[in-house]
Motif scaffolding. Structure first.
Motif, PDB file in Angstrom:
ATOM      1  N   ALA B 177       0.837  -1.205   0.000  1.00  0.00           N
ATOM      2  CA  ALA B 177       0.000   0.000   0.000  1.00  0.00           C
ATOM      3  C   ALA B 177       0.870   1.253   0.000  1.00  0.00           C
ATOM      4  O   ALA B 177       0.577   2.243  -0.682  1.00  0.00           O
ATOM      5  N   LYS B 178       1.975   1.206   0.745  1.00  0.00           N
ATOM      6  CA  LYS B 178       2.873   2.366   0.796  1.00  0.00           C
ATOM      7  C   LYS B 178       3.508   2.616  -0.573  1.00  0.00           C
ATOM      8  O   LYS B 178       3.703   3.761  -0.981  1.00  0.00           O
ATOM      9  N   LYS B 179       3.824   1.529  -1.271  1.00  0.00           N
ATOM     10  CA  LYS B 179       4.430   1.682  -2.600  1.00  0.00           C
ATOM     11  C   LYS B 179       3.417   2.274  -3.585  1.00  0.00           C
ATOM     12  O   LYS B 179       3.761   3.121  -4.408  1.00  0.00           O
ATOM     13  N   ASN B 200      -3.458 -15.461  -0.567  1.00  0.00           N
ATOM     14  CA  ASN B 200      -3.871 -14.696   0.619  1.00  0.00           C
ATOM     15  C   ASN B 200      -3.434 -13.235   0.515  1.00  0.00           C
ATOM     16  O   ASN B 200      -4.191 -12.316   0.836  1.00  0.00           O
ATOM     17  N   PHE B 201      -2.216 -13.065   0.048  1.00  0.00           N
ATOM     18  CA  PHE B 201      -1.661 -11.716  -0.085  1.00  0.00           C
ATOM     19  C   PHE B 201      -2.487 -10.892  -1.081  1.00  0.00           C
ATOM     20  O   PHE B 201      -2.862  -9.743  -0.807  1.00  0.00           O
ATOM     21  N   ASP B 207      -8.898  -6.519  -0.948  1.00  0.00           N
ATOM     22  CA  ASP B 207      -9.756  -5.951   0.095  1.00  0.00           C
ATOM     23  C   ASP B 207      -9.417  -4.491   0.366  1.00  0.00           C
ATOM     24  O   ASP B 207     -10.273  -3.690   0.708  1.00  0.00           O
ATOM     25  N   MET B 208      -8.135  -4.145   0.216  1.00  0.00           N
ATOM     26  CA  MET B 208      -7.727  -2.762   0.467  1.00  0.00           C
ATOM     27  C   MET B 208      -7.885  -1.900  -0.775  1.00  0.00           C
ATOM     28  O   MET B 208      -7.503  -0.729  -0.771  1.00  0.00           O
ATOM     29  N   LYS B 276      -8.168 -13.065  -9.339  1.00  0.00           N
ATOM     30  CA  LYS B 276      -8.689 -11.728  -9.626  1.00  0.00           C
ATOM     31  C   LYS B 276      -7.715 -10.691  -9.074  1.00  0.00           C
ATOM     32  O   LYS B 276      -7.310 -10.762  -7.911  1.00  0.00           O
ATOM     33  N   GLY B 277      -7.352  -9.737  -9.932  1.00  0.00           N
ATOM     34  CA  GLY B 277      -6.436  -8.699  -9.460  1.00  0.00           C
ATOM     35  C   GLY B 277      -5.017  -8.894  -9.956  1.00  0.00           C
ATOM     36  O   GLY B 277      -4.135  -8.093  -9.650  1.00  0.00           O
TER      37      GLY B 277
END
Ligand code: SF4
Ligand code: SF4
Lengths: 222, 307
Positions: B177-179, B200-201, B207-208, B276-277
């Protein structure tokens, strides 16, 4: 405090062999706490040198002395009477002590008996840990009192890196990952939110990168 | 479009992107880079060129990028903060852009203790996230670190790495998230052998809302042998090679292990495509570039879109 380790006798002999009288000077502060250059270690080194020289059938004059602090003139002057009788001074002070002696006794060779390592703490008896690089702008308030500059092998401000494993640093399993320590500590304090913000590049100009530093305070001057 | 990067166009158009890694030689022979470039040509959307990987002295990443660029490749310049301070890094970014490089992957780099110059001074003036921010600020604000204006700012497509397998586990997605926050446009992950942990990651990232904001390319490295699997499991920093993978490699005769490694890589790519993602794959065939085409053909990703 400053943590140091004594050099081996061979290296010390390599520096002092050319002299026939040597004043061995310890320092009873930091380097006494880390058992490298205090009163006891000074006497031990003096004795070890004498034995070492005797094995080579040499018998230079070796005198031991120990100062309360080797980086302050008031104390350094206490050996003034011994200095003229010796060709060289072997210092068991940290690098600052060695250089302070050299400034006061400008015409004497001053040789270091220690390898000065770091600013650190006595974590337990016989264990000393580096924990400050003297960066000149202390950031401990943001990192749960664990220093990322010192305790992270890559000085990361936005760590941990991808090499952190089970609390150990990628560099070597003997090193605790500083960033794991920061996170653990802030978790305990309930202040993990401090780490969600981006930390901008460090201003290294207050560190040694800005050149040798000096503090001058008029209110303290004579 | 933020840049004129081909990789950005591929991702923007919604294609499943393919990148591969090319390690420059431990010497000055341009021919080595050209040979590797030829093996990959036409099979990938962009080629990552490593920056003295594992802290071992190799041909400069920027030089190898230009060699590949001249062959028609789209290079991704890898830059570590281990060896150069902010003056050198920013200057290299100007130069890279002037030479036609449009993508940069910002890394801290393996510590110098791993390489063949263990006595080197580690620079680490910036960390990888600060470098991401620096490249982004050059593009978006036209400024250097400290705010000074740049005459002709480089406009790079900014990448960063993510290692879902390092510790502390809960922290990995925070760091991702910081990156993203700092300005990463794309992410290339550490090579995946532990699919559960990887899924999981990515679920956490989803989710975020991170997978909406950044294109994540899943890292894949084919194993050459059971020995390599064991070495990676125990000796390489930040790697998670589960027992099951090591046993699978060791379970086939030595001669067949390379094939088994390629099979695992193919299955990994098939698997991540379903997650997904995930926006693409990043194949890091270490000194094994010749096998990249067959891996990509096996999963039907060998034909690259024209964009
Ligand atoms: S932040 Fe700087 S001054 Fe504070 S402990 Fe770390 S190195 Fe020392
Ligand atoms: S493993 Fe931890 S201490 Fe070591 S370089 Fe990475 S973040 Fe820093």
């Amino acid at each position: 405090m400053v943590v140091a380790e004594r050099k081996n006798i061979e290296e010390i002999r390599g520096m002092v062999d050319r002299y026939s009288s040597i004043l061995v000077v310890g320092c009873d502060s930091c380097v006494a706490e880390c058992a490298a250059g205090g009163h006891r270690e000074t006497m031990l080194l003096g004795a070890a040198l004498k034995i070492s020289f005797q094995q080579d059938s040499r018998n230079p004059r070796i005198t031991e002395a120990c100062l309360d602090r080797q980086c302050v003139d008031d104390f350094i002057e206490q050996i003034a009477h011994l200095v003229p009788e010796h060709e060289a001074i072997l210092s068991l002070g940290c690098g600052a002590g060695v250089q302070a002696l050299a400034r006061v006794y400008g015409d004497k060779p001053i040789l270091p008996a220690l390898d000065t390592l770091f600013i650190g703490e006595t974590e337990m008896r016989g264990v000393w840990q580096e924990n400050c690089l003297g960066c000149g702008k202390c950031k401990l308030g943001y990192f749960g009192a664990v220093c990322p500059v010192t305790r992270c092998s890559k000085r990361l401000m936005n760590g941990p890196c991808g090499g952190s494993k089970e609390g150990r640093c990628e560099v070597n399993p003997g090193i605790s990952c500083g960033w794991q320590m920061i996170i653990n500590r802030l978790e305990t304090l309930g202040e993990l939110d401090r780490l969600s913000e981006y930390v901008p590049p460090v201003d290294w100009s207050t560190s040694h990168s800005g050149g040798p530093r000096r503090v001058e305070r008029e209110d303290q001057k004579p | 479009m933020k840049t004129d990067s081909r990789l950005e166009r591929v991702l923007q158009a919604g294609h499943f992107a393919v990148t591969a890694e090319c390690g420059p030689p431990k010497g000055s022979d341009a021919g080595v880079v050209e040979r590797k470039g030829k093996l990959l040509f036409g099979y990938v959307d962009a080629v990552n060129v490593t920056d003295n990987q594992a802290a071992t002295v190799r041909m400069a990443s920027l030089a190898a990028c230009v060699i590949l660029k001249n062959m028609g490749h789209e290079p991704i310049l890898q830059m570590t903060t281990r060896d150069r301070n902010r003056i050198a890094l920013q200057s290299d970014l100007f130069g890279a852009y002037a030479l036609g490089i449009r993508n940069v992957l910002c890394l801290t780099g393996d510590h110098q203790v791993f390489g063949n110059q263990k006595e080197a001074l580690g620079v680490f003036d910036l960390d990888s996230i600060q470098l991401v921010r620096t490249v982004r600020d050059m593009r978006e604000d036209g400024t250097l670190i400290g705010g000074a204006d740049i005459e002709s700012p480089p406009k790079m497509f900014v990448g960063a790495a993510a290692n879902p397998f390092a510790d502390p586990a809960a922290w990995r997605v925070v760091r991702l998230a910081k990156k993203v926050q700092a300005g990463a446009d794309f992410i290339q992950t550490q090579c995946i052998y532990n699919m559960q942990r990887f899924s999981n990651f990515i679920a956490q990232a989803r989710d975020m809302g991170l997978t909406e904001r950044v294109s994540i390319l899943a890292g894949v490295t084919p194993l050459k042998s059971a020995g390599m699997a064991k070495h990676m499991a125990t000796k390489v920093a930040g790697m998670d090679v589960p027992e099951a993978i090591i046993n699978r490699m060791a379970g086939v005769p030595k001669k067949k292990q390379a094939d088994e490694g390629i099979k695992i890589a193919v299955e990994t790519i098939q698997h991540v495509r379903e997650i997904k993602g995930i926006a693409g794959v990043h194949v890091m065939a270490i000194e094994w570039e010749e096998h990249v085409p067959e891996i990509l053909s096996a999963v039907g990703l060998d034909k690259r879109p024209k964009v």
